[in-house]
Design a protein around this motif. Structure first.
Motif, PDB file in Angstrom:
ATOM      1  N   ALA A  20      56.000  42.518  29.653  1.00 37.19           N
ATOM      2  CA  ALA A  20      56.270  42.217  31.063  1.00 37.19           C
ATOM      3  C   ALA A  20      54.999  42.473  31.870  1.00 37.19           C
ATOM      4  CB  ALA A  20      57.414  43.067  31.587  1.00 37.19           C
ATOM      5  N   PRO A  21      54.009  41.581  31.784  1.00 41.25           N
ATOM      6  CA  PRO A  21      52.759  41.812  32.521  1.00 41.25           C
ATOM      7  C   PRO A  21      52.991  41.839  34.021  1.00 41.25           C
ATOM      8  CG  PRO A  21      52.831  39.584  31.636  1.00 41.25           C
ATOM      9  CD  PRO A  21      53.997  40.312  31.051  1.00 41.25           C
ATOM     10  N   LEU A  22      52.132  42.581  34.694  1.00 35.62           N
ATOM     11  CA  LEU A  22      52.242  42.740  36.143  1.00 35.62           C
ATOM     12  C   LEU A  22      51.074  42.042  36.831  1.00 35.62           C
ATOM     13  CD1 LEU A  22      53.213  46.516  36.249  1.00 35.62           C
ATOM     14  CD2 LEU A  22      54.746  44.547  36.311  1.00 35.62           C
ATOM     15  N   ASP A  23      51.325  41.599  38.047  1.00 38.45           N
ATOM     16  CA  ASP A  23      50.319  40.895  38.845  1.00 38.45           C
ATOM     17  C   ASP A  23      49.730  41.872  39.852  1.00 38.45           C
ATOM     18  OD1 ASP A  23      48.825  39.289  40.509  1.00 38.45           O
ATOM     19  OD2 ASP A  23      50.423  37.849  40.919  1.00 38.45           O
ATOM     20  N   ALA A  24      48.452  42.164  39.716  1.00 44.17           N
ATOM     21  CA  ALA A  24      47.811  43.146  40.596  1.00 44.17           C
ATOM     22  C   ALA A  24      47.803  42.699  42.049  1.00 44.17           C
ATOM     23  CB  ALA A  24      46.379  43.405  40.132  1.00 44.17           C
ATOM     24  N   ALA A  25      48.000  41.409  42.298  1.00 42.79           N
ATOM     25  CA  ALA A  25      48.011  40.899  43.669  1.00 42.79           C
ATOM     26  C   ALA A  25      49.414  40.838  44.266  1.00 42.79           C
ATOM     27  CB  ALA A  25      47.387  39.506  43.712  1.00 42.79           C
ATOM     28  N   ASP A  26      50.432  41.085  43.465  1.00 48.82           N
ATOM     29  CA  ASP A  26      51.821  41.006  43.930  1.00 48.82           C
ATOM     30  C   ASP A  26      52.246  42.336  44.533  1.00 48.82           C
ATOM     31  OD1 ASP A  26      54.596  39.526  43.725  1.00 48.82           O
ATOM     32  OD2 ASP A  26      54.925  41.558  42.948  1.00 48.82           O
ATOM     33  N   LEU A  80      43.701  48.299  41.115  1.00 42.44           N
ATOM     34  CA  LEU A  80      44.505  47.108  41.386  1.00 42.44           C
ATOM     35  C   LEU A  80      43.740  46.120  42.260  1.00 42.44           C
ATOM     36  CD1 LEU A  80      48.007  48.725  41.984  1.00 42.44           C
ATOM     37  CD2 LEU A  80      47.502  47.001  40.248  1.00 42.44           C
ATOM     38  N   ASP A  81      42.994  46.622  43.216  1.00 40.79           N
ATOM     39  CA  ASP A  81      42.195  45.740  44.084  1.00 40.79           C
ATOM     40  C   ASP A  81      41.145  44.990  43.269  1.00 40.79           C
ATOM     41  OD1 ASP A  81      43.633  46.549  46.294  1.00 40.79           O
ATOM     42  OD2 ASP A  81      42.164  48.045  46.936  1.00 40.79           O
ATOM     43  N   ILE A  82      40.510  45.685  42.322  1.00 48.06           N
ATOM     44  CA  ILE A  82      39.503  45.037  41.479  1.00 48.06           C
ATOM     45  C   ILE A  82      40.151  43.968  40.602  1.00 48.06           C
ATOM     46  CG2 ILE A  82      37.970  45.430  39.504  1.00 48.06           C
ATOM     47  CD1 ILE A  82      37.166  48.089  40.823  1.00 48.06           C
ATOM     48  N   ALA A  83      41.283  44.296  39.994  1.00 45.53           N
ATOM     49  CA  ALA A  83      41.967  43.330  39.135  1.00 45.53           C
ATOM     50  C   ALA A  83      42.467  42.125  39.934  1.00 45.53           C
ATOM     51  CB  ALA A  83      43.133  44.000  38.413  1.00 45.53           C
TER      52      ALA A  83
END
Length: 330
Positions: free
Chosen positions: A182-188, A214-217
């Motif tokens: 269940a990958p996560l979206d760093a921008a979500d 998270l900001d970098i990703a």
């Protein structure tokens, strides 16, 4: 079932939370003593009812870091949402600090590097070249600092290193990919709040570190594939760019995979034209070279292609470089 919830949360309050999060200890004691809250939590599937998961879900949904009475009111008011989210979420400790004991291992590998992580979550461990590192001694005195060429990163990974410092430099990463159930979206926004909520209250500095990572990703997203690693690893490896050294990392994820598929995944990785870096409990695998005495080995094993490189705590906060030396506290 209520008795099982009561025992689970009482044990967490007594054995796991003290010294790490007094607020979580308070919440767990409250759950153990409150029939109404236990009635809500017993509706959650047993394998999704862990206190850190449930607490993180409530925080993602808006619960504030206040006392149990206020948290109780929130749980009763949002019981259906908590049930839905807890049933679909899983613990995903995406801790970039794990890169600290992995950096000297990455430094051994000729670049450029194509980096592929198993259990990538939001991919925060796919940016070893974008973070700053601070290696300190037991007293907190700086032993070595490493920064990206552009200057210090907003993500600073500080760890205590005992024993000699191995040669280290930032890798040249040209490709980043990961696989996760269940990958996560760093921008979500919700995924960000979920990862931030997995940081226990009282773990000073960790939430800020995760947020900055998270900001970098989010600014340069990796390729993240949803699926079972064993089924996806070959195709992902083939998609890595030619001319780059493929490096597959499994930092802290293999312990969550059942024994037979775990062994199959390790075998599959070792057949690929790739280097393999892992950080795992000493007793988890039988590939260590030289062999490791699991009873005396301190912490987790950091290894390159199964060859032992370091002993580390699970999150990389403290480690020691070693190549088969006798066990000693780190």
């Amino acid at each position: 079932m209520t008795d099982a919830v009561q025992r689970r949360y009482a044990r967490f309050a007594e054995e796991e939370a003290p010294g790490r999060s007094e607020l979580y200890a308070e919440w767990a004691r409250g759950v153990a003593a409150d029939a109404a809250i236990r009635g809500v939590l017993e509706r959650i599937p047993e394998n999704r009812r862990q206190p850190p998961l449930v607490f993180a879900v409530t925080r993602m949904l808006g619960a504030r870091l206040t006392g149990f009475a206020q948290w109780r009111d929130f749980v009763l008011a949002h019981a259906d949402e908590i049930l839905t989210e807890s049933s679909s979420r899983r613990l995903q400790t995406n801790e970039p600090l794990r890169l600290s004991p992995l950096l000297p291992v990455l430094s051994e590998i000729d670049g450029p590097i194509a980096l592929l992580e198993v259990g990538a979550s939001a991919g925060l461990c796919l940016y070893p070249d974008r973070y700053s590192y601070r290696f300190v001694d037991d007293a907190g005195a700086l032993r070595q600092a490493i920064d990206p060429a552009a200057g210090p990163s907003p993500v600073v990974l500080e760890s205590v290193v005992t024993g000699p410092l191995p040669p280290m430099h930032l890798p040249h990463v040209v490709w980043r990919a990961g696989v996760d159930l269940a990958p996560l979206d760093a921008a979500d926004d919700r995924d960000r709040r979920w990862l931030q909520g997995l940081v226990w209250p009282g773990e000073e500095g960790r939430e800020q570190r995760v947020t900055a990572a998270l900001d970098i990703a989010a600014s340069d997203p990796p390729m993240l594939v949803a699926g079972d690693a064993l089924a996806e690893i070959d195709a992902l490896a083939r998609s890595a760019p030619a001319g780059a050294t493929l490096v597959i990392t499994t930092p802290g994820v293999l312990v969550h995979i059942p024994r037979e598929p775990r062994a199959a995944l390790v075998e599959s990785i070792r057949r690929l034209p790739a280097r393999w870096i892992t950080i795992d409990p000493a007793a988890l695998l039988d590939v260590w070279d030289p062999p490791v005495d699991a009873e005396s080995w301190p912490g987790f094993v950091v290894a390159l292609d199964g060859s032992v490189r370091a002993a580390s705590d699970p999150l990389g906060r403290r480690w020691e470089w070693r190549t088969g030396t006798a066990s000693r506290p780190i």
